[in-house]
Write an enzyme that holds these catalytic residues in place. Structure first.
Site, PDB file in Angstrom:
ATOM      1  N   THR A 140      41.154  23.553  18.662  1.00 21.70           N
ATOM      2  CA  THR A 140      41.516  24.121  19.928  1.00 21.70           C
ATOM      3  C   THR A 140      40.185  24.264  20.638  1.00 21.70           C
ATOM      4  O   THR A 140      39.138  24.014  20.035  1.00 21.70           O
ATOM      5  CB  THR A 140      42.224  25.473  19.633  1.00 21.70           C
ATOM      6  OG1 THR A 140      43.410  25.191  18.912  1.00 21.70           O
ATOM      7  CG2 THR A 140      42.530  26.292  20.859  1.00 21.70           C
ATOM      8  N   SER A 177      51.557  31.176  19.025  1.00 17.90           N
ATOM      9  CA  SER A 177      50.149  30.780  19.012  1.00 17.90           C
ATOM     10  C   SER A 177      49.276  31.939  18.548  1.00 17.90           C
ATOM     11  O   SER A 177      49.693  33.095  18.560  1.00 17.90           O
ATOM     12  CB  SER A 177      49.741  30.380  20.429  1.00 17.90           C
ATOM     13  OG  SER A 177      48.361  30.168  20.507  1.00 17.90           O
ATOM     14  N   SER A 178      48.063  31.598  18.154  1.00 17.57           N
ATOM     15  CA  SER A 178      47.058  32.631  17.855  1.00 17.57           C
ATOM     16  C   SER A 178      46.001  32.702  18.943  1.00 17.57           C
ATOM     17  O   SER A 178      45.054  33.498  18.848  1.00 17.57           O
ATOM     18  CB  SER A 178      46.366  32.330  16.523  1.00 17.57           C
ATOM     19  OG  SER A 178      47.297  32.344  15.476  1.00 17.57           O
ATOM     20  N   THR A 219      44.663  23.582  23.680  1.00 17.62           N
ATOM     21  CA  THR A 219      44.717  22.972  22.356  1.00 17.62           C
ATOM     22  C   THR A 219      45.640  21.778  22.248  1.00 17.62           C
ATOM     23  O   THR A 219      46.590  21.648  23.015  1.00 17.62           O
ATOM     24  CB  THR A 219      45.178  24.038  21.329  1.00 17.62           C
ATOM     25  OG1 THR A 219      45.111  23.506  20.017  1.00 17.62           O
ATOM     26  CG2 THR A 219      46.598  24.510  21.596  1.00 17.62           C
ATOM     27  N   ASN A 221      46.351  21.442  18.940  1.00 18.43           N
ATOM     28  CA  ASN A 221      46.597  22.015  17.611  1.00 18.43           C
ATOM     29  C   ASN A 221      45.620  21.441  16.598  1.00 18.43           C
ATOM     30  O   ASN A 221      44.525  21.941  16.477  1.00 18.43           O
ATOM     31  CB  ASN A 221      48.047  21.851  17.155  1.00 18.43           C
ATOM     32  CG  ASN A 221      48.375  22.815  16.032  1.00 18.43           C
ATOM     33  OD1 ASN A 221      47.720  23.842  15.902  1.00 18.43           O
ATOM     34  ND2 ASN A 221      49.351  22.509  15.216  1.00 18.43           N
ATOM     35  N   ASP A 254      53.134  24.701  14.813  1.00 21.26           N
ATOM     36  CA  ASP A 254      52.936  26.146  15.001  1.00 21.26           C
ATOM     37  C   ASP A 254      54.251  26.920  14.933  1.00 21.26           C
ATOM     38  O   ASP A 254      54.245  28.152  14.886  1.00 21.26           O
ATOM     39  CB  ASP A 254      52.233  26.427  16.335  1.00 21.26           C
ATOM     40  CG  ASP A 254      50.709  26.431  16.189  1.00 21.26           C
ATOM     41  OD1 ASP A 254      50.225  26.483  15.043  1.00 21.26           O
ATOM     42  OD2 ASP A 254      50.010  26.391  17.206  1.00 21.26           O
TER      43      ASP A 254
HETATM   44  N1  GLY Z   1      47.452  25.675  17.773  1.00 22.72           N
HETATM   45  C1  GLY Z   1      46.806  26.845  17.403  1.00 22.72           C
HETATM   46  C2  GLY Z   1      47.372  28.051  18.055  1.00 22.72           C
HETATM   47  O1  GLY Z   1      47.942  27.937  19.118  1.00 22.72           O
HETATM   48  O2  GLY Z   1      47.283  29.104  17.516  1.00 22.72           O
END
Ligand code: GLY
Length: 569
Positions: A380, A451-452, A398, A400, A422
């Site tokens: 990302t 997402s993180s 991102t 991913n 995800d």
């Molecule tokens: N693809 C990583 C996130 O969105 O957390």
């Protein structure tokens, strides 16, 4: 075949994906750690894209103008994660203190279904949500940029897209890191894109090679000339759907036409005297960050010091509990009622922290997601920008995985995301970041995957204080958390706070991943004696951040773990 990742596999994946580029750049472009600027600053993943953003600021563009230009420039110069085929989140704060967030996260196509990655025996099919045409969500980045520009942009749209077109058309000299990444990806590129040559070379890529992306330049020209329609309709949409058909992908023209990014109210919280402005769901990042900060707020971190055993133990125990909550309660708020208020209640957070003991690690097996009354979960890139007026933007975006699904849209010159991974493909089965989930993050048509990503802006006494964020999959949240603590609790300047070694715990697997050298031997021994499993590995995240000093200067922190660059004027 079962796709139940065991501890060893998960550890390996965490290190190979999140910590892929694990060497610190020798010649990274941060020249003067003390550079302070007054008129504007851009910190992002490549020097070429930073330069593009800075030029836009110098021309009189605002932070959103620069962000749009940087997003497209990163799609050219940082193909591992910069993108037009992915998605992301923007947190915005105007110079006057008005805040907003834009969710341009990908969505599951209409033909997606809860069990689409399971075989007839109900097991997850290996790599199906990672390295196939079915791994892609409907891209959101182009719509997001158009929407952000329409609301806040000042310069001409064409001016913002043109620098990326120029770099794609004439080429740019690749860094040692990008050469390594392209060589690393080449086997998969060939396998997954038979007959295509994009990002491939007859011999190995070397530092200084020119990367020309003619097809991408043409796609960007359509975006320059037609905006949203240049991507979600016409030639590019046709090519994307053709690409899907060639590999049993499920994104249709209707999916593309229907895709829209959404403005969402920022979630805010307090840490001591600071106001944290961050991303709401479908990111788990904002909620988790606020939970983490509030979990440690009443402890004397400043006295204990950076990465000392008590500091680490407290942070790990907070992370264990917060990631357990993430697995159950976080998902797309348009589809699932995320209990934001309950998760952020001070009494709830205090209660969650009550049952840890200073004598021994709390085994993750004994921690379940919390419960509360009235309620029944690498690659990302991030960029931080402040303009002359003090408007600020934090964007994390991102594909991913590194280079996303590694599948290119034939003729259109861009990579597709593998963001569908995800989602939770099956309750309790970890995704590629080792994260597990359940109903809240199950696959549904039109839903956004959890997402993180944690783009965040911080105020102090009503004034802009920090703009921060990072890539790193599941480690994003903990990297942002530690960077903030490094400044507020451990008196580090922005560059130190970004460069300082980090560590990570995510409930499951029950282990503390640390960057090599993050803890001294005594600290490791003390933690091990208490039952903490410490695993030392490569670099975690690439934080790009800006701090506003007491005198109002912008001080950048560009992560030396990547080619990241800070430029100001
Ligand atoms: N693809 C990583 C996130 O969105 O957390």
């Amino acid at each position: 075949m079962h796709y139940q990742l065991n501890l060893k596999q998960t550890t390996l994946l965490l290190f190979s994906i999140v910590f892929l580029q694990n060497t610190f750049a020798q010649d990274q472009p941060v020249k003067s750690p003390d550079s302070l600027y007054h008129n504007g600053m851009v910190v992002c993943a490549t020097p070429d894209a930073s330069k593009v953003g800075l030029e836009i600021l110098k021309k009189g563009g605002n932070a959103v103008d620069a962000a749009v230009a940087v997003q497209f420039a990163l799609a050219v110069t940082h193909p591992e994660a910069g993108n037009i085929g992915g998605g992301g989140f923007m947190v915005y704060r105007s110079a006057k203190g008005k805040t907003n967030t834009l969710d341009f996260r990908e969505k599951a196509p209409a033909a997606a279904s809860a069990n689409m990655y399971l075989d007839s025996a109900g097991n997850v099919i290996p790599d199906m949500s990672i390295l196939t045409h079915q791994a892609s969500g409907i891209p959101g980045s182009v719509d997001g940029m158009v929407k952000a520009y329409r609301k806040y942009g000042k310069l001409k749209w064409e001016e913002l897209v043109q620098p990326a077109i120029d770099m794609a058309h004439t080429g740019f000299k690749i860094s040692k890191r990008l050469a390594g990444d392209l060589n690393w990806g080449s086997g998969q590129f060939k396998k997954l894109n038979p007959g295509k040559t994009y990002l491939l070379k007859d011999s190995v890529w070397k530092e200084g090679d020119l990367l020309v992306q003619e097809d991408l330049a043409k796609t960007l020209e359509l975006i320059r000339d037609k905006g949203r329609k240049g991507f979600y309709k016409g030639k590019v949409a046709d090519e994307l759907v053709e690409e899907m058909k060639s590999g049993q992908g499920i994104i249709t023209k209707k999916d593309l036409k229907k895709y829209h990014s959404v403005w969402r109210k920022a979630i805010t919280g307090k840490y001591k005297g600071y106001k944290i402005i961050t991303m709401p769901p479908p990111s788990s990042g904002g909620i988790a960050l606020l939970q983490l900060l509030n979990s440690v707020e009443n402890y004397p971190l400043h006295r204990w010091g950076y990465n000392q055993d008590s500091t680490v133990q407290l942070i790990v125990e907070a992370e264990r509990r917060v990631y357990a909550d993430r697995s159950k309660y976080l998902g797309d708020p348009d589809f699932y009622k995320v209990p934001v208020d309950s998760l952020l209640k001070p009494a709830y957070i205090e209660d969650r922290m009550k049952n840890f003991s200073w004598d021994a690690a709390t085994p993750s097996s004994t921690i379940q997601p919390g419960s509360f009354a009235g309620y029944e979960s690498d690659q990302t890139t991030h960029y931080s920008i402040i303009d002359r007026e003090g408007n600020s933007v934090a964007i994390t975006t991102t594909l991913n995985g590194s280079f996303g699904s590694k599948i290119f849209v034939a003729g259109a010159g861009f990579l597709l995301n593998n963001e569908m991974d995800d989602f939770s493909s099956k309750p309790g089965v970890p995704n590629m970041f080792g994260l597990i989930g359940g109903k809240a993050n199950s696959i549904q048509p039109g839903k956004r995957m959890l997402s993180s990503m944690t783009p965040t802006i911080i105020e102090k006494d009503g004034k802009l204080f920090m703009v921060v964020g990072t890539p790193g999959g599941s480690t994003i949240i903990t990297s942002v958390f530690q960077t903030i603590l490094n400044v507020i609790e451990f008196d580090q300047d922005m560059q130190q706070a970004v460069s300082s070694k980090r560590f990570h715990h995510q409930w499951l697997p029950d282990q503390v991943n640390i960057e090599k050298g993050a803890f001294d031997d005594i600290t490791i021994e003390k933690l091990q004696q208490k039952g903490y499993k410490i695993i030392s590995g490569g670099a975690s995240g690439r934080v790009d951040a800006i701090l506003v000093t007491k005198d109002g200067y912008y001080q950048g922190g560009a992560d030396p773990r990547g080619d990241d660059s800070k430029m100001g004027w």
